[in-house]
Design a protein around this motif. Structure first.
Motif, PDB file in Angstrom:
ATOM      1  N   ASN A   1       0.928  -5.213  -8.651  1.00 19.38           N
ATOM      2  CA  ASN A   1       2.267  -5.683  -8.999  1.00 19.38           C
ATOM      3  C   ASN A   1       2.933  -4.700  -9.950  1.00 19.38           C
ATOM      4  N   ILE A   2       4.243  -4.615  -9.851  1.00 13.90           N
ATOM      5  CA  ILE A   2       5.032  -3.738 -10.715  1.00 13.90           C
ATOM      6  C   ILE A   2       6.109  -4.585 -11.384  1.00 13.90           C
ATOM      7  N   THR A   3       6.169  -4.533 -12.712  1.00 10.08           N
ATOM      8  CA  THR A   3       7.170  -5.275 -13.469  1.00 10.08           C
ATOM      9  C   THR A   3       8.117  -4.287 -14.138  1.00 10.08           C
ATOM     10  N   VAL A   4       9.421  -4.496 -13.918  1.00 16.44           N
ATOM     11  CA  VAL A   4      10.444  -3.629 -14.495  1.00 16.44           C
ATOM     12  C   VAL A   4      11.411  -4.495 -15.293  1.00 16.44           C
ATOM     13  N   LEU A   5      11.600  -4.150 -16.564  1.00 15.56           N
ATOM     14  CA  LEU A   5      12.526  -4.901 -17.413  1.00 15.56           C
ATOM     15  C   LEU A   5      13.866  -4.186 -17.562  1.00 15.56           C
ATOM     16  N   GLY A   6      13.932  -2.941 -17.133  1.00 16.21           N
ATOM     17  CA  GLY A   6      15.183  -2.201 -17.126  1.00 16.21           C
ATOM     18  C   GLY A   6      15.690  -2.059 -15.704  1.00 16.21           C
ATOM     19  N   SER A   7      16.002  -0.833 -15.317  1.00 18.29           N
ATOM     20  CA  SER A   7      16.571  -0.591 -13.996  1.00 18.29           C
ATOM     21  C   SER A   7      15.644   0.257 -13.139  1.00 18.29           C
ATOM     22  N   TRP A   8      15.834   0.160 -11.836  1.00 13.45           N
ATOM     23  CA  TRP A   8      15.046   0.898 -10.849  1.00 13.45           C
ATOM     24  C   TRP A   8      15.994   1.853 -10.147  1.00 13.45           C
ATOM     25  N   THR A   9      15.639   3.150 -10.116  1.00 17.44           N
ATOM     26  CA  THR A   9      16.471   4.146  -9.446  1.00 17.44           C
ATOM     27  C   THR A   9      15.624   4.963  -8.492  1.00 17.44           C
ATOM     28  N   ASP A  10      16.057   5.049  -7.242  1.00 16.34           N
ATOM     29  CA  ASP A  10      15.385   5.878  -6.242  1.00 16.34           C
ATOM     30  C   ASP A  10      16.365   6.949  -5.789  1.00 16.34           C
ATOM     31  N   ASN A  11      16.064   8.211  -6.135  1.00 17.63           N
ATOM     32  CA  ASN A  11      16.928   9.331  -5.783  1.00 17.63           C
ATOM     33  C   ASN A  11      16.429  10.106  -4.570  1.00 17.63           C
ATOM     34  N   ILE A  12      15.476   9.545  -3.836  1.00 15.84           N
ATOM     35  CA  ILE A  12      14.907  10.225  -2.662  1.00 15.84           C
ATOM     36  C   ILE A  12      15.853  10.054  -1.475  1.00 15.84           C
ATOM     37  N   THR A  13      15.975  11.092  -0.645  1.00 19.10           N
ATOM     38  CA  THR A  13      16.956  11.079   0.438  1.00 19.10           C
ATOM     39  C   THR A  13      16.380  10.720   1.802  1.00 19.10           C
ATOM     40  N   THR A  14      15.078  10.425   1.885  1.00 17.47           N
ATOM     41  CA  THR A  14      14.504  10.035   3.170  1.00 17.47           C
ATOM     42  C   THR A  14      14.947   8.616   3.542  1.00 17.47           C
ATOM     43  N   ALA A  15      14.814   8.274   4.816  1.00 19.42           N
ATOM     44  CA  ALA A  15      15.277   6.973   5.292  1.00 19.42           C
ATOM     45  C   ALA A  15      14.539   5.822   4.632  1.00 19.42           C
TER      46      ALA A  15
ATOM     47  N   PRO B   1       5.479   0.272  -0.603  1.00 20.23           N
ATOM     48  CA  PRO B   1       5.199  -0.938  -1.377  1.00 20.23           C
ATOM     49  C   PRO B   1       3.800  -1.516  -1.272  1.00 20.23           C
ATOM     50  N   GLY B   2       3.036  -1.163  -0.236  1.00 21.63           N
ATOM     51  CA  GLY B   2       1.775  -1.877  -0.055  1.00 21.63           C
ATOM     52  C   GLY B   2       2.043  -3.358   0.107  1.00 21.63           C
ATOM     53  N   THR B   3       1.198  -4.189  -0.513  1.00 22.35           N
ATOM     54  CA  THR B   3       1.399  -5.644  -0.430  1.00 22.35           C
ATOM     55  C   THR B   3       1.540  -6.260  -1.820  1.00 22.35           C
ATOM     56  N   GLY B   4       2.076  -5.517  -2.754  1.00 23.44           N
ATOM     57  CA  GLY B   4       2.293  -6.031  -4.099  1.00 23.44           C
ATOM     58  C   GLY B   4       3.676  -6.627  -4.264  1.00 23.44           C
ATOM     59  N   THR B   5       3.928  -7.140  -5.464  1.00 25.41           N
ATOM     60  CA  THR B   5       5.219  -7.733  -5.813  1.00 25.41           C
ATOM     61  C   THR B   5       5.882  -6.890  -6.889  1.00 25.41           C
ATOM     62  N   VAL B   6       7.173  -6.630  -6.717  1.00 27.90           N
ATOM     63  CA  VAL B   6       7.972  -5.978  -7.747  1.00 27.90           C
ATOM     64  C   VAL B   6       8.793  -7.059  -8.443  1.00 27.90           C
ATOM     65  N   TYR B   7       8.581  -7.190  -9.748  1.00 29.06           N
ATOM     66  CA  TYR B   7       9.254  -8.208 -10.552  1.00 29.06           C
ATOM     67  C   TYR B   7      10.369  -7.562 -11.371  1.00 29.06           C
ATOM     68  N   PHE B   8      11.576  -8.101 -11.256  1.00 31.26           N
ATOM     69  CA  PHE B   8      12.668  -7.747 -12.157  1.00 31.26           C
ATOM     70  C   PHE B   8      12.783  -8.887 -13.159  1.00 31.26           C
ATOM     71  N   SER B   9      12.324  -8.627 -14.384  1.00 30.89           N
ATOM     72  CA  SER B   9      12.126  -9.695 -15.359  1.00 30.89           C
ATOM     73  C   SER B   9      12.738  -9.363 -16.714  1.00 30.89           C
ATOM     74  N   GLY B  10      13.836  -8.627 -16.722  1.00 30.35           N
ATOM     75  CA  GLY B  10      14.476  -8.281 -17.972  1.00 30.35           C
ATOM     76  C   GLY B  10      15.272  -9.438 -18.552  1.00 30.35           C
ATOM     77  N   THR B  11      15.951  -9.158 -19.652  1.00 33.33           N
ATOM     78  CA  THR B  11      16.844 -10.143 -20.271  1.00 33.33           C
ATOM     79  C   THR B  11      18.289  -9.666 -20.253  1.00 33.33           C
TER      80      THR B  11
END
Length: 407
Positions: free
Chosen positions: A160-174, A180-190
């Protein structure tokens, strides 16, 4: 062994005696090019690049700059090795950043810590063209996660990946820079969070995605986002638009867990639905929940629903333009639903305390109808009613209708 890359003065690079305090000023970059370096303390306000050097003891490490680490380059997978030292002050500084870089030839594993739930990063940047494997521990970032190069690959341990700020992907592939595998990405900021997919032809892939932030999450940039398994709507809204679309590729009718007035998709939501199946779209706008349910779907494929918390007349669909037996059309809200060419389904919408035209008399509520804009006027589609009172209830089409319109 310590080389000054840039100090703005053009002067010669100084050398630092072993064991002394070192201060890297803001705007300066220091590169270490030899193993086994020692310091009493290192204050990183600029950038310290240790490359692939090893066996350091940097003492007390502090500051709010950037520490860049290049992965080792063995014949198989590499690792990112932190220099020896006491990192608590640096990792607890709200502006400190760890940058992990490698090249295409050398996939590398992230460290177990720092970067886990107990010793999280403040900000982390993934650069270089190589694969960065998430380690056998969950990843946590108190600030921003940025993918500038290669891929962040979660397929080895599916953590699992927990992010309390922002997520930025600058990659240009499709498929973007996240596997992601089979994990969960949590956006859990305030504070309000963003998910930025910069390339217009990129669809960022998540397996499970969770929002648990009352301040909400906004998808922006030029690309889109796809969730392959479950979308968890616990608290807060996810804001989308036609460019930054959120798609649920899972055909299950249970692809969304949660959802309601405290957590919904504010904007269009796209869902893969099987022929003969159904789905309840957890959509809303401006703090108003306006879920819409479609069933008896004739054609398998992708369906998009959006709720509008304003007068349809604002968008060229005059509530006063109507066909008998319609007497009055709500001027507070409407829904838009689109599906594959030729698709039909039953449509069910709700009313609430703000719908404006709901009669207080139960007998009069039997006259409620669901209507559709036919291009020039609102026309009757049916009156299958589930009456929950003046402040709640649903109306469904009497027969399947074309899924390409406004209701």
């Amino acid at each position: 062994a310590w080389t000054l890359n840039s100090d703005g003065s053009g002067g010669p690079a100084p050398s630092y005696p072993q064991g002394n305090p070192v201060v890297i000023l803001s705007g300066h970059t220091i590169t270490m090019d030899a193993n086994t370096q020692n310091a009493y303390s290192v204050t990183i306000n600029g950038t310290l690049k240790i490359g692939t050097t090893l066996y350091h003891n940097l003492g007390h490490i502090k500051g709010g700059g950037t520490l860049q680490i290049t992965s080792t380059t063995p014949s198989t997978d590499g690792v990112f090795v932190f220099p020896g030292g006491e990192f608590d002050d640096f990792m607890n500084n709200a502006t400190s950043t760890i940058e992990l870089t490698n090249n295409t030839a050398t996939p590398a594993y992230l460290p177990l810590k720092p970067g886990n739930d107990y010793k999280p990063y403040q900000h982390v940047i993934f650069s270089g063209s190589g694969i960065k494997y998430v380690s056998a521990d969950d990843l946590k970032v108190l600030g921003n996660l940025i993918i500038n190069g290669g891929t962040l690959d979660n397929t080895k341990y599916n953590k699992n990946i927990t992010v309390l700020g922002s997520w930025t992907d600058n990659i240009t592939t499709a498929s973007g820079g996240f596997v992601p595998g089979t994990g969960t990405v949590y956006f859990s900021g305030t504070a309000a969070q963003t998910m930025t997919v910069t390339n217009g032809s990129t669809t960022e892939q998540y397996y499970n995605l969770s929002i648990n932030n009352p301040a909400g999450l906004t998808i922006n940039g030029g690309g889109q986002v796809a969730v392959g398994q479950y979308l968890y709507l616990t608290n807060g809204v996810i804001t989308t638009n036609a460019t930054n679309l959120l798609t649920l590729t899972n055909t299950s009718t249970s692809a969304v867990v949660g959802g309601g007035s405290a957590s919904f998709v504010n904007g269009p939501l796209r869902k893969n639905i099987l022929s003969g199946s159904f789905f309840n779209f957890p959509v809303g706008e401006a703090l108003r929940y306006g879920n819409v349910y479609i069933s008896t779907v004739s054609t398998g494929g992708y369906y998009t629903a959006q709720y509008y918390n304003h007068n349809p007349g604002n968008d060229g669909m005059d509530p006063n333009s109507k066909i008998n037996p319609i007497d009055v059309v709500s001027n507070t809200e409407y829904w838009r639903i689109n599906g594959p060419a030729g698709a039909t389904a039953n449509v069910r919408i709700r009313w609430d305390s703000q719908s404006g035209i709901i009669p207080p008399d139960p007998g009069s509520r039997t006259k409620l109808r669901i209507v559709e804009w036919n291009g020039s006027a609102w026309t009757n589609l049916g009156n299958v009613i589930n009456d929950g009172g003046v402040n709640s209830g649903t109306i469904q089409t009497s027969a399947v209708v074309a899924i390409n319109g406004n209701h």
